[in-house]
Write a protein that holds these residues in place. Structure first.
Motif, mmCIF file in Angstrom:
data_model
loop_
_atom_site.group_PDB
_atom_site.id
_atom_site.type_symbol
_atom_site.label_atom_id
_atom_site.label_comp_id
_atom_site.label_asym_id
_atom_site.label_seq_id
_atom_site.Cartn_x
_atom_site.Cartn_y
_atom_site.Cartn_z
ATOM 1 N N ALA A 96 -28.357 -9.748 -34.144
ATOM 2 C CA ALA A 96 -27.493 -9.894 -35.799
ATOM 3 C C ALA A 96 -29.060 -8.573 -36.238
ATOM 4 C CB ALA A 96 -28.462 -11.176 -36.492
ATOM 5 N N PRO A 97 -28.575 -7.935 -37.493
ATOM 6 C CA PRO A 97 -29.863 -7.294 -37.537
ATOM 7 C C PRO A 97 -31.009 -7.915 -37.963
ATOM 8 C CG PRO A 97 -27.409 -6.539 -38.745
ATOM 9 C CD PRO A 97 -27.491 -7.975 -38.493
ATOM 10 N N GLY A 98 -32.037 -7.196 -38.274
ATOM 11 C CA GLY A 98 -33.221 -7.727 -37.688
ATOM 12 C C GLY A 98 -34.235 -8.620 -37.144
ATOM 13 N N ALA A 99 -33.378 -9.258 -36.023
ATOM 14 C CA ALA A 99 -32.940 -10.332 -35.156
ATOM 15 C C ALA A 99 -33.828 -9.333 -34.119
ATOM 16 C CB ALA A 99 -31.885 -10.787 -34.826
ATOM 17 N N GLY A 100 -34.474 -9.649 -33.076
ATOM 18 C CA GLY A 100 -35.396 -9.045 -31.643
ATOM 19 C C GLY A 100 -34.399 -9.245 -31.001
ATOM 20 N N PRO A 101 -34.815 -8.759 -29.700
ATOM 21 C CA PRO A 101 -33.367 -8.854 -28.798
ATOM 22 C C PRO A 101 -33.665 -9.767 -27.686
ATOM 23 C CG PRO A 101 -35.781 -6.884 -28.121
ATOM 24 C CD PRO A 101 -35.953 -7.881 -29.445
ATOM 25 N N TRP A 102 -32.781 -9.996 -27.055
ATOM 26 C CA TRP A 102 -32.430 -11.174 -25.925
ATOM 27 C C TRP A 102 -33.807 -10.413 -25.391
ATOM 28 C CZ3 TRP A 102 -27.019 -9.997 -27.264
ATOM 29 C CH2 TRP A 102 -27.093 -11.010 -28.912
ATOM 30 N N GLN A 103 -34.289 -11.322 -24.642
ATOM 31 C CA GLN A 103 -35.592 -11.378 -23.318
ATOM 32 C C GLN A 103 -35.028 -11.727 -22.197
ATOM 33 O OE1 GLN A 103 -37.660 -8.978 -23.732
ATOM 34 N NE2 GLN A 103 -37.631 -8.974 -26.170
ATOM 35 N N LEU A 154 -34.283 -9.801 -19.128
ATOM 36 C CA LEU A 154 -33.699 -8.309 -19.547
ATOM 37 C C LEU A 154 -34.275 -7.845 -18.971
ATOM 38 C CD1 LEU A 154 -31.731 -9.504 -22.196
ATOM 39 C CD2 LEU A 154 -31.062 -9.543 -19.822
ATOM 40 N N ALA A 155 -34.521 -6.219 -19.196
ATOM 41 C CA ALA A 155 -35.312 -4.943 -18.744
ATOM 42 C C ALA A 155 -35.893 -5.220 -20.109
ATOM 43 C CB ALA A 155 -34.362 -3.762 -18.807
ATOM 44 N N ALA A 156 -37.205 -4.478 -19.030
ATOM 45 C CA ALA A 156 -38.338 -4.377 -20.824
ATOM 46 C C ALA A 156 -37.975 -3.851 -21.921
ATOM 47 C CB ALA A 156 -39.303 -3.106 -20.021
ATOM 48 N N GLY A 157 -38.023 -4.355 -23.175
ATOM 49 C CA GLY A 157 -37.711 -4.178 -24.180
ATOM 50 C C GLY A 157 -36.354 -5.113 -24.446
ATOM 51 N N GLY A 158 -35.996 -5.177 -23.642
ATOM 52 C CA GLY A 158 -35.058 -6.800 -23.345
ATOM 53 C C GLY A 158 -33.773 -5.653 -24.030
ATOM 54 N N ALA A 159 -32.289 -7.196 -24.840
ATOM 55 C CA ALA A 159 -30.563 -6.481 -24.919
ATOM 56 C C ALA A 159 -30.107 -7.013 -25.904
ATOM 57 C CB ALA A 159 -29.941 -6.972 -23.744
ATOM 58 N N TYR A 205 -25.755 -4.604 -20.321
ATOM 59 C CA TYR A 205 -25.919 -4.989 -21.938
ATOM 60 C C TYR A 205 -27.203 -3.120 -21.581
ATOM 61 C CZ TYR A 205 -29.807 -5.984 -18.726
ATOM 62 O OH TYR A 205 -31.009 -6.112 -17.517
ATOM 63 N N THR A 206 -27.319 -3.765 -23.349
ATOM 64 C CA THR A 206 -27.709 -1.834 -23.250
ATOM 65 C C THR A 206 -29.201 -1.988 -23.174
ATOM 66 O OG1 THR A 206 -25.761 -1.544 -24.545
ATOM 67 C CG2 THR A 206 -27.955 -0.606 -25.303
ATOM 68 N N SER A 207 -30.023 -1.915 -23.257
ATOM 69 C CA SER A 207 -31.244 -2.275 -23.075
ATOM 70 C C SER A 207 -32.266 -1.534 -24.430
ATOM 71 C CB SER A 207 -32.405 -1.628 -22.261
ATOM 72 O OG SER A 207 -31.922 -0.290 -21.445
ATOM 73 N N GLY A 208 -33.135 -1.846 -24.656
ATOM 74 C CA GLY A 208 -33.908 -1.440 -25.429
ATOM 75 C C GLY A 208 -34.427 -0.055 -26.012
ATOM 76 N N ASP A 209 -34.346 0.534 -24.323
ATOM 77 C CA ASP A 209 -34.349 1.765 -24.802
ATOM 78 C C ASP A 209 -33.381 2.668 -24.684
ATOM 79 O OD1 ASP A 209 -33.206 1.785 -21.963
ATOM 80 O OD2 ASP A 209 -34.817 3.230 -20.853
ATOM 81 N N ALA A 210 -31.769 1.295 -24.995
ATOM 82 C CA ALA A 210 -30.793 2.704 -24.575
ATOM 83 C C ALA A 210 -29.779 2.360 -23.822
ATOM 84 C CB ALA A 210 -30.475 3.381 -25.900
ATOM 85 N N SER A 211 -30.472 2.253 -22.805
ATOM 86 C CA SER A 211 -29.358 2.219 -21.323
ATOM 87 C C SER A 211 -28.846 1.356 -20.613
ATOM 88 C CB SER A 211 -30.717 3.184 -19.667
ATOM 89 O OG SER A 211 -31.301 1.665 -19.822
#
Length: 112
Positions: free
Chosen positions: A99-106, A59-64, A38-44
């Motif tokens: 989806a656009p506007g949806a929060g990340p999976w945690q 999932l990593a801090a910031g979700g995916a 997965y791609t985490s919240g900080d794009a890693s």
């Protein structure tokens, strides 16, 4: 001793050994063979290899925002860190992006 008595002893011993073998193997931690990436919240990019099939996995801090399931089991992706509530179903060998506007999976759990 008769042949019948020997046969019964062998069957009892075989049953006992089989029970021990099955009990011993059931204690092993089963895994969802293969990677979850997965791609985490900080794009890693993060890869988890063969996660356990039981439990909730954060999932990593910031979700995916994007998850790829290359395991042999399906996943449930959750917007909260406790694997509760509504989820997005992700079949094996598939990817999904929020989806656009949806929060990340945690978090995620396996379907078993």
């Amino acid at each position: 001793m008769s042949l019948t008595h020997h046969r019964r002893l062998r069957i009892a011993a075989g049953t006992a050994l089989l029970t021990l073998a099955v009990t011993g193997c059931s204690g092993l931690g089963r895994t969802a063979v293969g990677p979850v990436t997965y791609t985490s919240g900080d794009a890693s990019h993060v890869q988890v290899n063969s996660p356990p099939v039981r439990g909730c996995h954060r999932l990593a801090a910031g979700g995916a925002r994007m998850v790829t399931n290359l395991t042999l089991v399906d996943l449930k992706l959750y917007p909260k860190g406790d694997c509760k509530g509504k989820y997005t179903y992700l079949g094996t060998t598939l990817s999904n992006e929020t989806a656009p506007g949806a929060g990340p999976w945690q978090s995620y759990g396996t379907v078993h």
